[in-house]
Design an enzyme around this catalytic site. Structure first.
Site, PDB file in Angstrom:
ATOM      1  CD  GLU A  52      64.286  62.684   6.914  1.00 55.21           C
ATOM      2  OE1 GLU A  52      63.945  63.453   7.835  1.00 55.21           O
ATOM      3  OE2 GLU A  52      65.362  62.097   6.886  1.00 55.21           O
ATOM      4  CG  ASP A  63      61.720  66.720  15.961  1.00 53.26           C
ATOM      5  OD1 ASP A  63      62.721  66.680  15.227  1.00 53.26           O
ATOM      6  OD2 ASP A  63      60.727  65.980  15.809  1.00 53.26           O
TER       7      ASP A  63
END
Lengths: 279, 407
Positions: A52, A63
């Site tokens: 990823e 995040d």
């Protein structure tokens, strides 16, 4: 081979090997283009089965602090969508088998142009996308991605109940990414039993492989979760290795890449020694 | 050009879109909760008991209706031999907590209670939304956490003290420029981590659907009252409406009930040190469509789609985006979006204070500055309503600091 086929082949190989795969997340361009590119190229040899690659964004709302900071570092060093694709292109020169999934937020893709970006990503050797802020209700990337033979990978969360799961998995391809905690990346970890229960529920709705992510930091955790999932995603732990290996000006010290790759090897080792997925 | 719709008042569609704008661009973890908020809000809209309770609090606690005041001295000052609009102030500064923000907070806190949520979080820029949120949370005994950028904490310290006094926990946000955008990022992160218990009380007409529509509806009391009040004063509807715009909730609240009338609508963005300097917050005048904080709208951003920092002397306008309904009204041409610099706003702040004895919020001073620019050129019978969205006590330090810097 299309991107979706490359992902399917990797999961078929993992199944044949009888183990769960390791999905490694790094931010493209962190701590700078060259070191990031060097880490990327060495990930498969260190044990990454799927990569990823984070597309840096100024406002990564889902995040935690580690990945936020890594995005900002990358942007400060001149990261851009074009350079992220350059990095993939470079990687593909030496690796035709490891799937690369671009992960990030929609705005930079929207500004690039959805069709244009999908085509450019496909040409560069990208296999799929995880776009955190595009739930199935906002489907504007789906058709271009499918038409390019790439996978649009959907996230499901503990909050995604049985009533909603069919909506989420209906157009899923590649694999399903199970976000194992309600929270942001790199913070709390889920109890294995909760994950086991959640995956059973998920499998009633989809036959696709499942990758479990969020809060997985150690070889032991990875090995434990690898018993129930086809793949385990680790991200913030690698990003933290980058952070730990910066000098006071934010430049990478010698050995920054090796520190990241060392942890990849440890976690991959943990997974290989674990029991195979139960499906 | 798009076709003109029959009505401007039936948006958004069921997925939360105003034309190209709006939507629900959130992580999957939040999606089920967003849908739950939407269901709860749709029920509340048609629930007479809910609406009666809300009206009761707005009247007896907030102090509504707020007056519509004829600003005679400002009107006379700006009049010329040939023209000069009649200027009215809709006095949202006289609400409890000192701004329009409480209208929305009262509506959403009742919704949060109805949904059984036992914790509230909010973002704040100037602190007015934070104060209003902390106030309603105190009233209903619900723990509350406010995210506020460190830059804003510094320049809006009176509001920080007020929030703490009211029992709110303030979390300083250091990421980015430490302003409203960054506070919203961190509030969203908190929400993702605490979805089961927590209600996110968004302070403006932005964010994922249903927030833009819901906040607009709760703020529309401003425009609805204005319609009735101007009929009492003048016997007819106004010719123009004017309001400042950061996220755009005070503007949307005033404008919405007039969208289908022949009324000129003007919203005033903050152009900071000037659009040409790059230090501004004029998303519509200098931004481009993009996706942030759950909706598609105009954003300040670079060519790579990275969000750029906004700048304004007014903390409440210091945001690189704008509500999606405004983006739509802009694109179809129903409303005009102009901009005012820091300096013009500060000058207007002084003019209003001296002429009317009303200390306006620096946000509202942007709208006043535009009135000062255009009122003299309008005919004598032109009726203009300005939304005095908040009071300026909180801005005394900012104004003094600005004057010191620009001596």
């Amino acid at each position: 081979m299309t991107g979706t086929e490359r992902i399917a082949k990797r999961f078929a190989d993992l199944k044949a090997e009888g183990r769960a795969g390791l999905v490694t997340f790094i931010t493209a361009g962190d701590p700078n283009f060259d070191v990031s590119s060097s880490i990327l190229k060495q990930l498969p040899a260190a044990g990454a089965d799927i990569i990823e690659l984070g597309m840096p964004f100024s406002d990564p709302m889902a995040d935690g602090p580690a990945i936020q900071a890594s995005s900002q570092r990358a942007l400060n060093k001149g990261a851009s969508m074009i350079k992220t694709l350059d990095m993939v292109r470079e990687f593909r020169k030496s690796d035709a088998d490891t799937p690369i999934i671009l992960m990030g937020y929609f705005n930079p893709i929207y500004i690039y142009g959805v069709e244009k970006f999908t085509a450019a990503a496909s040409e560069a050797g990208v296999d799929g996308f995880i776009i955190v802020d595009l739930p199935p209700e906002e489907a504007e990337m789906r058709a271009p991605v499918e038409n390019a033979g790439l996978s649009f990978i959907y996230l499901t969360a503990p909050t995604t109940d049985d009533a909603r799961l069919p909506t989420v998995v209906e157009h899923a391809s590649g694999f399903i990414y199970y976000v194992s905690v309600t929270g942001i990346t790199g913070t709390k970890s889920a109890a294995t039993q909760d994950i086991e229960t959640a995956l059973k529920r998920l499998r009633r709705h989809s036959d696709l492989p499942i990758a479990v992510g969020f809060g997985i930091k150690t070889p032991e955790q990875a090995a434990e979760i690898g018993k129930y999932a086809e793949a385990v995603v680790v991200g913030s732990a690698f990003v933290n290795k980058v952070t730990e290996n910066l000098d006071k000006n934010g430049n990478p010290k010698d050995g920054c890449a090796d520190a990241v790759l060392g942890l990849v090897r440890d976690i991959a080792g943990g997974l290989k020694s674990g029991s195979p997925a139960t499906v | 050009m798009m076709n003109q719709p029959n009505t401007y008042m039936d948006g958004p569609d069921e997925d939360g879109h105003f034309g190209l704008f709006g939507g629900r661009y959130v992580a999957e973890t939040l999606m089920p909760l967003i849908l739950e908020v939407e269901r709860a809000y749709n029920e509340a809209k048609d629930d007479e008991a809910f609406q009666t309770e809300l009206r009761g609090y707005l009247k007896n606690y907030v102090g509504r209706p707020s007056p519509l005041y004829f600003a005679e001295r400002l009107t006379n000052k700006l009049a010329t031999d040939s023209g000069g609009a009649r200027i009215y102030f809709k006095r949202e500064d006289l609400n409890h907590t000192g701004a329009h923000k409480v209208n929305n907070c009262m509506g959403q806190i009742l919704l949060a209670r109805k949904m059984g949520k036992n914790r509230v979080i909010a973002e704040t820029g100037a602190g007015m939304h934070g104060v209003a949120t902390a106030t309603v949370c105190a009233l209903f005994d619900i723990p509350c956490t406010i995210y506020m950028g460190t830059t804003d904490i510094e320049r809006q310290s009176p509001n920080v003290s007020r929030m703490k006094m009211l029992g709110a926990e303030i979390i300083p946000v250091t990421s980015g420029t430490g302003t409203l955008k960054d506070a919203m990022n961190d509030a969203l992160r908190d929400w993702v981590a605490n979805v089961e218990t927590t209600y996110y009380l968004i302070g403006t007409v932005a964010g994922p659907h249903p927030y833009p529509a819901m906040v607009r509806d709760f703020q529309s009391v401003i425009g609805e009252e204005t319609r009735a009040q101007i009929m009492e004063h003048e016997g007819r509807l106004p010719d123009s409406l004017i309001a400042c715009i950061g996220g755009g909730s005070n503007a949307m609240g005033l404008f919405f009930p007039f969208l289908d009338d022949e009324v000129r609508i003007i919203a005033v963005e903050a152009s900071g040190e000037g659009i040409e300097t790059g230090k501004h917050a004029a998303s519509l005048n200098a931004g481009a469509p993009g996706v942030l904080h759950g909706n598609r709208t105009y954003l300040l951003q670079n060519e790579d789609g990275q969000i750029t920092d906004a700048h304004s002397v007014s903390a409440g306008l210091d945001y690189p985006g704008i509500g999606p309904e405004h983006a739509w009204l802009h694109d179809i041409g129903r409303a005009e979006y102009v901009s005012i610099t820091d300096k013009e706003a500060i000058d207007a702040f002084h003019i209003c204070t001296r002429l009317e004895g009303i200390l306006p919020a620096l946000e509202s001073a942007h709208a006043i500055a535009h009135v000062i620019k255009i009122a003299g050129d309008l005919p004598k019978d032109h009726i203009m309503v300005l939304n005095m969205s908040g009071r300026g006590d909180k801005d005394m330090d900012s104004v003094a600091a600005y004057l010191e810097r620009n001596k």
